[in-house]
Write a protein that holds these residues in place. Structure first.
Motif, short mmCIF file in Angstrom:
data_model
loop_
_atom_site.label_atom_id
_atom_site.label_comp_id
_atom_site.label_asym_id
_atom_site.label_seq_id
_atom_site.Cartn_x
_atom_site.Cartn_y
_atom_site.Cartn_z
N ASN A 126 1.00 -1.32 -0.26
CA ASN A 126 -0.08 0.37 0.16
C ASN A 126 0.70 1.23 0.12
O ASN A 126 0.59 2.34 -0.63
CB ASN A 126 -0.78 0.18 0.92
CG ASN A 126 -3.09 -0.72 0.69
OD1 ASN A 126 -2.42 -1.18 0.05
ND2 ASN A 126 -2.82 -1.33 1.83
N PRO A 181 -0.45 4.07 -5.74
CA PRO A 181 -1.47 5.21 -5.42
C PRO A 181 -3.13 4.13 -4.67
O PRO A 181 -3.34 3.50 -4.38
CB PRO A 181 -1.88 5.18 -6.98
CG PRO A 181 -1.44 4.11 -7.66
CD PRO A 181 -0.57 3.11 -7.21
N GLU A 182 -3.60 5.68 -3.68
CA GLU A 182 -4.51 4.90 -2.78
C GLU A 182 -5.50 4.14 -3.70
O GLU A 182 -6.28 4.27 -3.02
CB GLU A 182 -4.79 6.77 -2.20
CG GLU A 182 -5.48 6.76 -1.73
CD GLU A 182 -5.69 8.26 -0.19
OE1 GLU A 182 -7.20 8.55 -0.60
OE2 GLU A 182 -4.91 9.27 -0.70
N GLN A 183 -5.81 4.97 -4.90
CA GLN A 183 -7.45 3.96 -5.12
C GLN A 183 -6.70 2.57 -5.16
O GLN A 183 -8.25 2.08 -6.27
CB GLN A 183 -7.30 4.88 -6.66
CG GLN A 183 -7.01 4.67 -7.31
CD GLN A 183 -5.50 5.58 -8.19
OE1 GLN A 183 -5.40 6.47 -6.97
NE2 GLN A 183 -4.70 5.87 -8.96
N ASN A 184 -6.03 2.55 -5.39
CA ASN A 184 -5.28 0.86 -5.65
C ASN A 184 -4.98 -0.06 -4.67
O ASN A 184 -4.15 -0.79 -4.14
CB ASN A 184 -4.38 0.86 -6.85
CG ASN A 184 -4.84 1.26 -8.21
OD1 ASN A 184 -4.28 2.50 -8.42
ND2 ASN A 184 -5.31 1.01 -8.93
N GLN A 185 -5.41 0.79 -3.10
CA GLN A 185 -5.07 -0.22 -2.01
C GLN A 185 -5.99 -1.41 -1.63
O GLN A 185 -6.85 -1.84 -1.67
CB GLN A 185 -5.42 1.37 -0.55
CG GLN A 185 -4.90 2.69 -0.67
CD GLN A 185 -3.53 2.62 -0.71
OE1 GLN A 185 -2.81 1.74 0.58
NE2 GLN A 185 -2.38 3.15 -1.54
N LYS A 210 -9.96 -8.00 -4.87
CA LYS A 210 -10.42 -7.67 -6.47
C LYS A 210 -9.66 -8.87 -7.26
O LYS A 210 -9.75 -8.60 -8.70
CB LYS A 210 -10.45 -6.45 -6.38
CG LYS A 210 -11.30 -5.39 -5.67
CD LYS A 210 -10.49 -3.93 -5.45
CE LYS A 210 -8.83 -3.39 -5.59
NZ LYS A 210 -9.28 -1.42 -5.22
N ASP A 219 -3.77 0.76 -18.68
CA ASP A 219 -3.29 0.00 -16.89
C ASP A 219 -3.29 -0.30 -15.73
O ASP A 219 -3.25 -0.62 -14.82
CB ASP A 219 -4.51 2.09 -16.26
CG ASP A 219 -6.27 1.45 -16.16
OD1 ASP A 219 -5.87 0.44 -16.47
OD2 ASP A 219 -6.71 1.92 -15.66
N LYS A 220 -3.88 -1.13 -16.73
CA LYS A 220 -3.60 -2.88 -15.48
C LYS A 220 -2.39 -3.78 -15.54
O LYS A 220 -2.25 -5.15 -15.22
CB LYS A 220 -4.80 -3.96 -16.51
CG LYS A 220 -6.39 -3.01 -15.99
CD LYS A 220 -7.25 -4.32 -16.67
CE LYS A 220 -9.40 -3.61 -16.72
NZ LYS A 220 -9.66 -4.77 -17.33
#
Length: 172
Positions: free
Chosen positions: A32, A36-40, A71, A153-154
């Motif tokens: 983490n 980035p914050e959106q991928n925590q 996820k 982006d994956k």
């Protein structure tokens, strides 16, 4: 009482500190800090670190740590002490296994979950174009088009260079 220490910069020590069920919160915190914050990450499951080729003659891949979040995103974490001339190529090759394992038999829409390859390096790449790049600690790479815009982006490669990172803060 005799004190015991684990060297986190050996395969054994690294896997002991980050690759066991009891140390999962430490691995989550570490990842983490890089993401980035959106991928925590909230939860992780360890996966088999040894990936077989399609046939017995194919080359296999053995990761230091391989895990998956809630996820379905995959994380390969590699500690690399000795400089390896084709380390970038190796991480690209390694990333093909978690991509292929997502393929479903039968009717499939080809939608993939993200794959992250994290390399913790005890060396610097020698192909940086600028002085600023040479002094950076963290390098995040994604597939981009000719205009520098993220095309896909994956698939993310994160290289953390230990020599500079350890000069800037205490990790352990």
């Amino acid at each position: 009482m005799k004190a015991k220490y684990i060297n986190p910069y050996t395969d054994f020590g690294f896997k002991k500190l980050f690759g066991e069920e009891a140390s999962k919160p430490l691995l989550i915190d570490f990842l983490n800090a890089l993401l980035p914050e959106q991928n925590q990450i909230v939860e992780l499951t360890f996966k088999n670190a040894e990936q077989q080729g399609i046939t017995d003659l194919d080359r296999k891949a053995i990761y230091d740590i391989y895990c998956e979040n809630d996820k379905g995103e995959k994380f390969i974490v590699e500690l690399q002490k000795a400089k390896q001339n084709y380390f970038k190529d190796r991480t690209v090759y390694y990333s093909t296994f978690p991509i292929q394992e997502q393929a479903e038999k039968g009717d499939w829409n080809y939608k993939l979950n993200a794959v992250y390859c994290i390399g913790i390096l005890d060396f610097k790449f020698n192909d940086y174009a600028t002085e600023a790049e040479k002094t950076e600690v963290l390098h995040t790479i994604k597939l981009k088009n000719q205009h520098g815009k993220v095309f896909y982006d994956k698939l993310t490669y994160i290289y953390l260079e230990m020599p500079n990172f350890l000069k800037s803060r205490t990790l352990f």
